[in-house]
Design an enzyme around this catalytic site. Sequence first.
Site, PDB file in Angstrom:
ATOM      1  N   GLU A  27       5.245  40.105 -27.418  1.00 46.16           N
ATOM      2  CA  GLU A  27       6.273  39.845 -26.428  1.00 46.16           C
ATOM      3  C   GLU A  27       7.579  39.431 -27.114  1.00 46.16           C
ATOM      4  O   GLU A  27       7.564  39.005 -28.271  1.00 46.16           O
ATOM      5  CB  GLU A  27       5.803  38.696 -25.508  1.00 46.16           C
ATOM      6  CG  GLU A  27       4.520  38.982 -24.755  1.00 46.16           C
ATOM      7  CD  GLU A  27       4.733  39.887 -23.533  1.00 46.16           C
ATOM      8  OE1 GLU A  27       5.758  40.593 -23.459  1.00 46.16           O
ATOM      9  OE2 GLU A  27       3.858  39.878 -22.658  1.00 46.16           O
TER      10      GLU A  27
ATOM     11  N   ASN B 208       9.882  44.986 -21.212  1.00 44.60           N
ATOM     12  CA  ASN B 208      10.701  44.021 -21.951  1.00 44.60           C
ATOM     13  C   ASN B 208      10.733  44.353 -23.444  1.00 44.60           C
ATOM     14  O   ASN B 208      11.161  43.549 -24.254  1.00 44.60           O
ATOM     15  CB  ASN B 208      10.168  42.594 -21.729  1.00 44.60           C
ATOM     16  CG  ASN B 208       8.724  42.439 -22.166  1.00 44.60           C
ATOM     17  OD1 ASN B 208       8.136  43.365 -22.732  1.00 44.60           O
ATOM     18  ND2 ASN B 208       8.149  41.271 -21.926  1.00 44.60           N
TER      19      ASN B 208
ATOM     20  N   HIS C 235       8.037  45.097 -25.287  1.00 46.09           N
ATOM     21  CA  HIS C 235       6.858  44.708 -26.064  1.00 46.09           C
ATOM     22  C   HIS C 235       6.096  45.936 -26.568  1.00 46.09           C
ATOM     23  O   HIS C 235       6.108  46.992 -25.954  1.00 46.09           O
ATOM     24  CB  HIS C 235       5.958  43.717 -25.320  1.00 46.09           C
ATOM     25  CG  HIS C 235       5.135  44.246 -24.196  1.00 46.09           C
ATOM     26  ND1 HIS C 235       5.168  43.700 -22.937  1.00 46.09           N
ATOM     27  CD2 HIS C 235       4.218  45.244 -24.138  1.00 46.09           C
ATOM     28  CE1 HIS C 235       4.324  44.342 -22.149  1.00 46.09           C
ATOM     29  NE2 HIS C 235       3.728  45.292 -22.855  1.00 46.09           N
TER      30      HIS C 235
ATOM     31  N   ASP D   9      -4.795  46.030 -29.007  1.00 45.73           N
ATOM     32  CA  ASP D   9      -4.891  44.727 -28.358  1.00 45.73           C
ATOM     33  C   ASP D   9      -6.048  44.656 -27.370  1.00 45.73           C
ATOM     34  O   ASP D   9      -6.669  45.672 -27.061  1.00 45.73           O
ATOM     35  CB  ASP D   9      -3.556  44.383 -27.661  1.00 45.73           C
ATOM     36  CG  ASP D   9      -3.007  45.531 -26.806  1.00 45.73           C
ATOM     37  OD1 ASP D   9      -3.732  46.512 -26.583  1.00 45.73           O
ATOM     38  OD2 ASP D   9      -1.851  45.442 -26.366  1.00 45.73           O
TER      39      ASP D   9
HETATM   40  C1  GLP Z   1       0.636  46.808 -21.703  1.00 45.48           C
HETATM   41  C2  GLP Z   1      -0.045  47.066 -23.079  1.00 45.48           C
HETATM   42  C3  GLP Z   1       0.850  47.837 -23.995  1.00 45.48           C
HETATM   43  C4  GLP Z   1       1.485  48.963 -23.218  1.00 45.48           C
HETATM   44  C5  GLP Z   1       2.459  48.410 -22.225  1.00 45.48           C
HETATM   45  C6  GLP Z   1       3.112  49.448 -21.333  1.00 45.48           C
HETATM   46  O1  GLP Z   1       0.828  45.469 -21.419  1.00 45.48           O
HETATM   47  N1  GLP Z   1      -0.556  45.929 -23.769  1.00 45.48           N
HETATM   48  O2  GLP Z   1       0.103  48.291 -25.105  1.00 45.48           O
HETATM   49  O3  GLP Z   1       2.165  49.815 -24.081  1.00 45.48           O
HETATM   50  O4  GLP Z   1       1.912  47.358 -21.486  1.00 45.48           O
HETATM   51  O5  GLP Z   1       2.250  49.878 -20.339  1.00 45.48           O
HETATM   52  P1  GLP Z   1       2.484  51.148 -19.465  1.00 45.48           P
HETATM   53  O6  GLP Z   1       2.280  52.332 -20.353  1.00 45.48           O
HETATM   54  O7  GLP Z   1       1.448  51.058 -18.395  1.00 45.48           O
HETATM   55  O8  GLP Z   1       3.880  51.069 -18.946  1.00 45.48           O
END
Ligand code: GLP
Length: 246
Positions: free
Chosen positions: A144, A137, A139, A68
């Site tokens: 989402e 959440n 995702h 992404d």
């Molecule tokens: C972000 C990214 C995801 C990631 C997630 C968790 O928004 N787009 O690809 O896996 O949130 O992030 P973190 O590893 O910092 O908890």
Amino acid sequence: MIRFICAKDYDEMSRKAANVISAQMVMKPESVLGLATGSTPIGTYACLVERYKQGDLDFSGITSVNLDEYKGLPHENDQSYYYFMNDNLFSKVNIDLNNTYVPDGTIEDAAEACEKYEEIIAATGGVDLQLLGLGHNGHIGFNEPAEVFPKETHCVTLAQSTIEANARFFASKEEVPTQAYTMGIQTIMNAKKILLVVSGADKADIVYKAFFGDVTPLVPASVLQLHQDVTVVGDEAAFAKIAELI
Ligand code: GLP
């Protein structure tokens, strides 16, 4: 099928996740790796860089496609996911930058940006191993919670909770982009293998819901229960609610 690998802490989780990626790279030096951003995989990338420096890993044949990118952020913006990948991995190993792909956040026309990215993924021949983090959440990528599983690469409006969670990386919450381009659930599920990394007590509830709850688009990661080859590497804190079940 889901295989759970439990590590005692973040560092061990990072090493064990790097083991899975290293094994893939050794067995298939021309692998297509699906890569992820967020704070969780940073240690995994650091381990891969270490192994490259020791002469144990070779990235010269690797192609990468990222999950992404924020819409509107150019490569030079230090919060863009392109910048993140360059900073944490690409600039530190011998990967050919021409073979690294991140959705282009600067393309204004969402349909064009997403179609182009699906074509890029198709042209690689498909993802061998997709690395994923896990949002609070549920995702994955930026898919989402929703009424249906989005299929292909698409433009999303970020959930307020995601904007708040990611605000820590920006000067203020107002600077977090409100939209992003992300691979869809089908795009992710097309990967031959999936590796999800998760760390910390704040993810324990969502780990339980994602892997032992109903398969529902309200918890996007739950769809991984339907994939045939998933490895989840987590630390004890993140696995606290599933420890008895695995
Ligand atoms: C972000 C990214 C995801 C990631 C997630 C968790 O928004 N787009 O690809 O896996 O949130 O992030 P973190 O590893 O910092 O908890």
